[in-house]
Design an enzyme around this catalytic site. Structure first.
Site, PDB file in Angstrom:
ATOM      1  CE  LYS A 257     -43.855 -88.391  21.135  1.00  0.00           C
ATOM      2  NZ  LYS A 257     -45.129 -88.185  20.406  1.00  0.00           N
TER       3      LYS A 257
ATOM      4  CG  ASP B  73     -42.306 -91.024  16.070  1.00  0.00           C
ATOM      5  OD1 ASP B  73     -41.576 -91.941  15.638  1.00  0.00           O
ATOM      6  OD2 ASP B  73     -42.609 -90.019  15.396  1.00  0.00           O
TER       7      ASP B  73
END
Length: 217
Positions: free
Chosen positions: A124, A142
């Site tokens: 991420k 996320d």
């Protein structure tokens, strides 16, 4: 069978989100790849608003990996305390700074494979840096992106990695980075975790969650 919209429907969803959030962009403040890397590490389980408050002071005082390495973990921890999990984040930031100097000549690398070798940097964080600092197509998944994409039907996966793969398969590559911001904006403003504002959402005609959970007859 996966509950995923057709590619044409997904394009329509992205178009609607583009109209809804024309200014969707990264909400972390930064002026270079290194600042974005630090800010993204700090953003884990913390709001962008709080990270920006912290980095407003931090980035004025510390500008390079060498600057941070003048601090102990405890000293840096006190400066980032308000972002939560400050002991772990301090340790990771300093370890990342050391590795940047030792392996990358003090510069933030520009590939996923290199970025994820840095302490505290997962896919991420790496994708956020690639997309925003280096303008490379990437989808950072996320909590907002994971929730919204799986609710609507842009993905149908139980974990972050498979969600990322679904999104990469279902969204045109040139829209990956923009879609990431659009989904975050939608997750923060309408498709909230506990009480999604479905009555205000323009995507109910597409959304699997709305059809199956909210609009039950």
């Amino acid at each position: 069978m996966k509950k995923i919209l057709t590619k044409e429907e997904i394009k329509e969803v992205i178009d609607i989100l583009m109209e809804l959030y024309p200014d969707a962009k990264a909400e972390l403040n930064y002026s270079n790849p290194f600042e974005l890397l630090v800010a993204t590490i700090l953003s884990a389980q913390c709001t962008d608003v709080q990270v920006n408050k912290t980095t407003e002071k931090l980035f004025k005082e510390f500008k390079t990996p060498e600057d941070y390495l003048k601090l102990t973990e405890e000293e840096l921890g006190q400066k980032i305390r308000s972002c939560g999990f400050y002991k772990t984040k301090s340790k990771n930031i300093l370890a990342t700074c050391r590795l940047l100097i030792e392996k990358f000549n003090g510069e933030v690398p520009g590939t996923l494979e290199e970025l994820i070798t840095l302490p505290g940097v997962g896919r991420k964080t790496a994708n956020v840096v690639l997309s925003n600092a280096f303008s490379k197509p990437a989808i950072a998944v996320d909590t907002h992106v994971f929730r919204v994409s799986n609710r609507i039907g842009l993905a149908d996966s139980k974990n972050v990695l498979d969600t990322e793969k679904d999104l990469m398969d279902n969204i045109d590559k040139e829209m990956w980075s923009k879609a990431h911001h659009l989904l975050i904006f939608h997750g923060r403003r309408i498709c909230k975790a506990r009480r999604p504002l479905c009555d205000k959402c323009p995507l109910t005609d597409y959304c699997f969650y709305y059809r199956e959970e909210v609009n039950k007859e």
